[in-house]
Design a protein around this motif. Structure first.
Motif, PDB file in Angstrom:
ATOM      1  N   ALA A  62       8.668  15.509 -20.142  1.00 33.67           N
ATOM      2  CA  ALA A  62       9.362  14.584 -19.537  1.00 33.67           C
ATOM      3  C   ALA A  62       8.356  14.327 -18.571  1.00 33.67           C
ATOM      4  N   PHE A  63       8.116  13.611 -17.655  1.00 30.28           N
ATOM      5  CA  PHE A  63       6.687  12.996 -16.466  1.00 30.28           C
ATOM      6  C   PHE A  63       7.350  12.067 -16.112  1.00 30.28           C
ATOM      7  N   ASN A  64       7.078  11.878 -14.879  1.00 28.01           N
ATOM      8  CA  ASN A  64       6.946  10.725 -13.874  1.00 28.01           C
ATOM      9  C   ASN A  64       6.023  11.048 -13.336  1.00 28.01           C
ATOM     10  N   LYS A  65       5.304   9.439 -13.339  1.00 29.57           N
ATOM     11  CA  LYS A  65       3.484   8.763 -13.479  1.00 29.57           C
ATOM     12  C   LYS A  65       3.282   8.094 -13.291  1.00 29.57           C
ATOM     13  N   ALA A  66       3.110   7.319 -12.326  1.00 26.49           N
ATOM     14  CA  ALA A  66       2.102   6.267 -11.512  1.00 26.49           C
ATOM     15  C   ALA A  66       3.943   5.075 -11.550  1.00 26.49           C
ATOM     16  N   GLY A  67       4.127   6.099 -11.141  1.00 22.95           N
ATOM     17  CA  GLY A  67       5.858   5.226 -10.815  1.00 22.95           C
ATOM     18  C   GLY A  67       7.013   4.750 -12.541  1.00 22.95           C
ATOM     19  N   THR A  68       6.238   5.413 -13.012  1.00 27.57           N
ATOM     20  CA  THR A  68       7.193   5.222 -14.776  1.00 27.57           C
ATOM     21  C   THR A  68       7.772   6.797 -15.193  1.00 27.57           C
ATOM     22  N   LYS A  69       8.894   7.398 -15.532  1.00 21.05           N
ATOM     23  CA  LYS A  69       9.780   8.128 -16.147  1.00 21.05           C
ATOM     24  C   LYS A  69       9.776   7.775 -17.708  1.00 21.05           C
TER      25      LYS A  69
ATOM     26  N   SER B 164      -1.952  17.241 -25.926  1.00 23.89           N
ATOM     27  CA  SER B 164      -1.705  18.298 -23.693  1.00 23.89           C
ATOM     28  C   SER B 164      -1.037  17.604 -23.639  1.00 23.89           C
ATOM     29  N   LEU B 165       0.139  16.446 -23.409  1.00 25.40           N
ATOM     30  CA  LEU B 165       1.169  16.717 -22.870  1.00 25.40           C
ATOM     31  C   LEU B 165       1.961  17.749 -22.706  1.00 25.40           C
ATOM     32  N   GLU B 166       2.485  18.446 -24.039  1.00 31.05           N
ATOM     33  CA  GLU B 166       3.252  19.705 -24.053  1.00 31.05           C
ATOM     34  C   GLU B 166       2.791  20.772 -23.594  1.00 31.05           C
TER      35      GLU B 166
ATOM     36  N   TYR C 114       3.387  19.591 -19.892  1.00 37.23           N
ATOM     37  CA  TYR C 114       4.877  20.188 -19.212  1.00 37.23           C
ATOM     38  C   TYR C 114       5.429  21.407 -19.447  1.00 37.23           C
ATOM     39  N   GLN C 115       4.157  22.364 -20.163  1.00 38.10           N
ATOM     40  CA  GLN C 115       4.735  23.586 -20.002  1.00 38.10           C
ATOM     41  C   GLN C 115       3.932  24.572 -18.906  1.00 38.10           C
ATOM     42  N   ASP C 116       3.306  23.851 -17.889  1.00 40.03           N
ATOM     43  CA  ASP C 116       2.283  23.976 -16.617  1.00 40.03           C
ATOM     44  C   ASP C 116       3.616  23.955 -15.470  1.00 40.03           C
ATOM     45  N   ARG C 117       4.304  25.518 -15.237  1.00 44.92           N
ATOM     46  CA  ARG C 117       4.959  24.652 -13.566  1.00 44.92           C
ATOM     47  C   ARG C 117       4.843  24.518 -12.600  1.00 44.92           C
TER      48      ARG C 117
ATOM     49  N   ASN D  81       2.700  21.311 -12.646  1.00 48.48           N
ATOM     50  CA  ASN D  81       2.916  20.729 -12.394  1.00 48.48           C
ATOM     51  C   ASN D  81       3.799  19.549 -11.912  1.00 48.48           C
ATOM     52  N   THR D  82       3.236  19.348 -11.020  1.00 47.97           N
ATOM     53  CA  THR D  82       4.115  18.220 -10.020  1.00 47.97           C
ATOM     54  C   THR D  82       5.069  16.445 -10.478  1.00 47.97           C
ATOM     55  N   GLU D  83       4.305  16.731 -11.685  1.00 42.98           N
ATOM     56  CA  GLU D  83       4.152  15.711 -12.373  1.00 42.98           C
ATOM     57  C   GLU D  83       6.091  15.796 -13.352  1.00 42.98           C
ATOM     58  N   ALA D  84       6.078  16.561 -13.525  1.00 43.52           N
ATOM     59  CA  ALA D  84       6.872  17.386 -14.999  1.00 43.52           C
ATOM     60  C   ALA D  84       8.452  17.003 -14.345  1.00 43.52           C
TER      61      ALA D  84
END
Length: 241
Positions: A138-145, A224-226, A229-232, A234-237
């Motif tokens: 789950a990510f919040n990138k460029a204003g899109t969740k 690459s997304l998964e 997301y595992q990177d703790r 990552n501020t966009e996660a």
């Protein structure tokens, strides 16, 4: 021609629904194998007729269940047909009359079904807590969740809070993004938007004659997304409680 005395539509549909409902991979695989064997027997192993009948059955499932179950049924029965065909060859038996049709080489696999969400946080908890689906990322990138869930065998479901998105957009992976765009244009598809940097990766989008939207992205982008997301750190996660 089908032998109506040995073929029962309702029996096949019932087996399909049981296969779609079970969480045991071996049980579902055996069920799909039995479905294919029954249809092959009914249509004298004529693979053209078998493929047409399985397509008809998938539409019946879509009408009674949903599109995702229909896609799962088509994909699993296609796999069973190939496995059975290979097993028959190894036994020294003749190959089926006609091999199963392969997908267009431009597309590798259906990776995602993107659903527009009007209540992102609520929908995420519904899929995770009520449906018990596996949260992939789950990510919040460029204003899109965006949030991806694995509900069953087949493509992941991706919830998007982006307004104005298609009701259900299919996203396919390709081995070479630029080459795939070139091939689509050579086939007469001129209105192709992109490249666009999205939370899923770099994509191109096109529409069919009815306005249904399709996207393509480079093969391997999902992995690459998964990993991201595992990177703790990552501020966009999006971290759920």
């Amino acid at each position: 021609m089908t032998d109506s005395a040995k073929y029962d539509d309702s029996d096949i549909i019932s087996m399909a629904l049981e296969a779609l409902s079970t969480s045991d991979p071996s049980t579902s695989e055996e069920a799909y194998n039995q479905i294919v064997l029954k249809v092959q027997k009914a249509f004298n192993n004529n693979q053209r007729d078998v493929a047409s009948e399985l397509q008809r059955l998938s539409k019946c499932i879509e009408a009674s269940r949903n599109t995702e179950d229909s896609l799962t049924f088509k994909q699993r029965t296609c796999e069973s047909m190939l496995k059975i065909s290979m097993a028959e060859r190894h036994k020294g038996k003749p190959a089926p009359v006609l091999a199963v049709a392969k997908p267009a080489p431009t597309f590798q696999s259906l990776e995602y079904l993107i659903l527009e969400s009007n209540n992102f946080d609520g929908d995420v908890r519904f899929y995770r807590d009520t449906l018990k689906s596996e949260l992939l990322w789950a990510f919040n990138k460029a204003g899109t969740k965006l949030a991806a869930f694995k509900m069953a065998y087949g493509p992941a479901i991706v919830l998007s809070d982006k307004k104005g998105a298609s009701a259900c957009e299919q996203v396919y992976s390709v081995t070479n993004l630029e080459l795939a765009v070139k091939e689509l244009r050579e086939r007469g598809i001129e209105e192709i938007a992109g490249p666009v940097e999205t939370p899923l990766g770099r994509t191109y989008t096109f529409k069919d004659m009815s306005g249904n939207s399709y996207s393509i992205l480079q093969n391997g982008a999902g992995d690459s997304l998964e990993r991201a997301y595992q990177d703790r750190n990552n501020t966009e996660a999006i971290r759920l409680d």
